[in-house]
Design a protein around this motif. Sequence first.
Motif, PDB file in Angstrom:
ATOM      1  N   ALA A  96       0.860  -1.180   0.000  1.00  0.00           N
ATOM      2  CA  ALA A  96       0.000   0.000   0.000  1.00  0.00           C
ATOM      3  C   ALA A  96       0.894   1.227   0.000  1.00  0.00           C
ATOM      4  N   GLY A  97       0.370   2.316  -0.566  1.00  0.00           N
ATOM      5  CA  GLY A  97       1.205   3.501  -0.585  1.00  0.00           C
ATOM      6  C   GLY A  97       0.508   4.712  -1.143  1.00  0.00           C
ATOM      7  N   THR A  98       1.270   5.793  -1.207  1.00  0.00           N
ATOM      8  CA  THR A  98       0.821   7.043  -1.787  1.00  0.00           C
ATOM      9  C   THR A  98       1.794   7.418  -2.894  1.00  0.00           C
ATOM     10  N   ASP A  99       1.680   8.660  -3.395  1.00  0.00           N
ATOM     11  CA  ASP A  99       2.626   9.075  -4.425  1.00  0.00           C
ATOM     12  C   ASP A  99       3.993   9.407  -3.845  1.00  0.00           C
ATOM     13  N   THR A 100       4.151   9.316  -2.517  1.00  0.00           N
ATOM     14  CA  THR A 100       5.441   9.628  -1.898  1.00  0.00           C
ATOM     15  C   THR A 100       6.033   8.486  -1.078  1.00  0.00           C
ATOM     16  N   SER A 101       5.251   7.457  -0.761  1.00  0.00           N
ATOM     17  CA  SER A 101       5.788   6.367   0.058  1.00  0.00           C
ATOM     18  C   SER A 101       5.088   5.056  -0.248  1.00  0.00           C
ATOM     19  N   ILE A 102       5.794   3.955   0.040  1.00  0.00           N
ATOM     20  CA  ILE A 102       5.238   2.622  -0.165  1.00  0.00           C
ATOM     21  C   ILE A 102       5.670   1.722   0.981  1.00  0.00           C
ATOM     22  N   ASP A 103       4.791   0.780   1.344  1.00  0.00           N
ATOM     23  CA  ASP A 103       5.093  -0.162   2.414  1.00  0.00           C
ATOM     24  C   ASP A 103       4.477  -1.499   2.015  1.00  0.00           C
ATOM     25  N   GLY A 104       5.315  -2.517   1.822  1.00  0.00           N
ATOM     26  CA  GLY A 104       4.786  -3.792   1.365  1.00  0.00           C
ATOM     27  C   GLY A 104       5.605  -4.975   1.819  1.00  0.00           C
ATOM     28  N   THR A 105       4.977  -6.154   1.741  1.00  0.00           N
ATOM     29  CA  THR A 105       5.656  -7.399   2.074  1.00  0.00           C
ATOM     30  C   THR A 105       5.485  -8.413   0.950  1.00  0.00           C
ATOM     31  N   VAL A 106       6.465  -9.296   0.850  1.00  0.00           N
ATOM     32  CA  VAL A 106       6.409 -10.410  -0.097  1.00  0.00           C
ATOM     33  C   VAL A 106       6.632 -11.684   0.701  1.00  0.00           C
ATOM     34  N   LYS A 107       5.705 -12.626   0.549  1.00  0.00           N
ATOM     35  CA  LYS A 107       5.836 -13.893   1.263  1.00  0.00           C
ATOM     36  C   LYS A 107       5.993 -15.041   0.264  1.00  0.00           C
ATOM     37  N   ALA A 123      10.524 -10.880   1.583  1.00  0.00           N
ATOM     38  CA  ALA A 123      11.135  -9.568   1.373  1.00  0.00           C
ATOM     39  C   ALA A 123      10.198  -8.473   1.849  1.00  0.00           C
ATOM     40  N   THR A 124      10.760  -7.296   2.111  1.00  0.00           N
ATOM     41  CA  THR A 124       9.964  -6.115   2.440  1.00  0.00           C
ATOM     42  C   THR A 124      10.297  -5.015   1.432  1.00  0.00           C
ATOM     43  N   ASP A 130      11.989   4.657  -6.096  1.00  0.00           N
ATOM     44  CA  ASP A 130      13.262   3.979  -5.805  1.00  0.00           C
ATOM     45  C   ASP A 130      13.167   3.321  -4.433  1.00  0.00           C
ATOM     46  N   PRO A 131      12.363   2.260  -4.302  1.00  0.00           N
ATOM     47  CA  PRO A 131      12.114   1.656  -2.987  1.00  0.00           C
ATOM     48  C   PRO A 131      13.318   0.882  -2.455  1.00  0.00           C
ATOM     49  N   THR A 132      13.303   0.694  -1.157  1.00  0.00           N
ATOM     50  CA  THR A 132      14.303  -0.151  -0.497  1.00  0.00           C
ATOM     51  C   THR A 132      13.726  -1.552  -0.355  1.00  0.00           C
ATOM     52  N   ILE A 133      14.408  -2.540  -0.893  1.00  0.00           N
ATOM     53  CA  ILE A 133      13.930  -3.926  -0.854  1.00  0.00           C
ATOM     54  C   ILE A 133      14.970  -4.769  -0.121  1.00  0.00           C
ATOM     55  N   THR A 134      14.557  -5.423   0.953  1.00  0.00           N
ATOM     56  CA  THR A 134      15.462  -6.264   1.739  1.00  0.00           C
ATOM     57  C   THR A 134      14.837  -7.628   1.974  1.00  0.00           C
ATOM     58  N   LEU A 186      18.932  -8.957  -0.895  1.00  0.00           N
ATOM     59  CA  LEU A 186      18.542 -10.122  -1.683  1.00  0.00           C
ATOM     60  C   LEU A 186      19.697 -10.568  -2.561  1.00  0.00           C
ATOM     61  N   THR A 187      19.764 -11.875  -2.800  1.00  0.00           N
ATOM     62  CA  THR A 187      20.756 -12.364  -3.756  1.00  0.00           C
ATOM     63  C   THR A 187      20.333 -11.946  -5.162  1.00  0.00           C
ATOM     64  N   TRP A 188      21.237 -12.090  -6.111  1.00  0.00           N
ATOM     65  CA  TRP A 188      20.937 -11.694  -7.499  1.00  0.00           C
ATOM     66  C   TRP A 188      19.743 -12.493  -8.021  1.00  0.00           C
ATOM     67  N   ASN A 189      19.714 -13.794  -7.763  1.00  0.00           N
ATOM     68  CA  ASN A 189      18.617 -14.646  -8.245  1.00  0.00           C
ATOM     69  C   ASN A 189      17.296 -14.256  -7.599  1.00  0.00           C
TER      70      ASN A 189
END
Length: 326
Positions: free
Chosen positions: A253-264, A271-272, A279-283, A290-293
């Motif tokens: 979920a997000g707006t035009d200035t921020s995003i917050d999400g999860t991947v299961k 990942a988050t 240009d989100p931060t994905i970890t 995350l690895t390249w794959n």
Amino acid sequence: ALADHEALDAIFSSGAMAGFRALGAGLSFQGIAPEADVSLRAGQLLGAPMDPTEARGFSGRLFTAFNAMSPSAPRTPIISVFRRGKTFVYDPDLDRYVMNEDLEGAPDNGVRFILYEPGIGGKPDPAAEIGHADLMDEGDGSAEDIALRLVVVEGTDTILEYATTVDHADGTGRITVDGFLQGEQDRLDFEIGVRGSTAGAENSVDISFEMAIASRSFLIQGAVSGVESESGEGGEVNLLVRHGNDSFQVDAAGTDTSIDGTVKLNGDLFATITGDPEDPTITGATGEALTWNEALVLRQILDSTEDVFDFWEDLLDPLDELIILA
């Protein structure tokens, strides 16, 4: 997972799909519905001073055209009775499809377009005929405001078939697309529904979709919603991507200035996604990179949502002027 997404890309980039895109590039309502141009000119005439002779001639032409319709014909078809059963070919000089009275085989409740390979600028190449596309009007007596079906045949094989419905009321509208696309190896089944509404200064859209390659046990299912108002923009994405017995779930979920999400992955955090939507931060699950794959698979999953939007646009391209005209 990557093999499934490569199979999806292969279907979207097939030669048959390229020929279908060329069809959309050559269609215009001037070719298939010249009555619209007559109506526009008629409106201009009615808004201007007219002497009795001109008025009698104008009304006479309208009366003749109306009575040329058969008694059982619908009075408000999307594809007019003057065009039903006709075949259209691409005219490179006019840069659009035109009717050819000598060709037969078009459906009684619609029209046929000869299909060509794409040429210069993506336009149809009249020297490279590859099949035909039949556009049928299923709206006579239908509960929907507009109901169309398009069947694309390459050689003797049906490579694309889908139905489109449009419903509208004050401030709301809905478009659905439901059918299949046959690639060189795999078949893609799809359902896409888009609903939009306007209330005051707020516009909202809700999109639901499902695409599947049954032979690969590959499924993409999702819902996207967005709101635009005087206070800004916001939206949500819920996406399920299934590869055989494994599945990814994306919730953001997000707006035009921020995003917050999860991947299961299979129910466990994979990942988050946070920060700037551009240009989100994905970890990873524990904050690691995350690895390249892993990053490559995640990008394919997120890009699949954009694939749905692009595909929906391709499917509506041959129909949009008819729908707008209607």
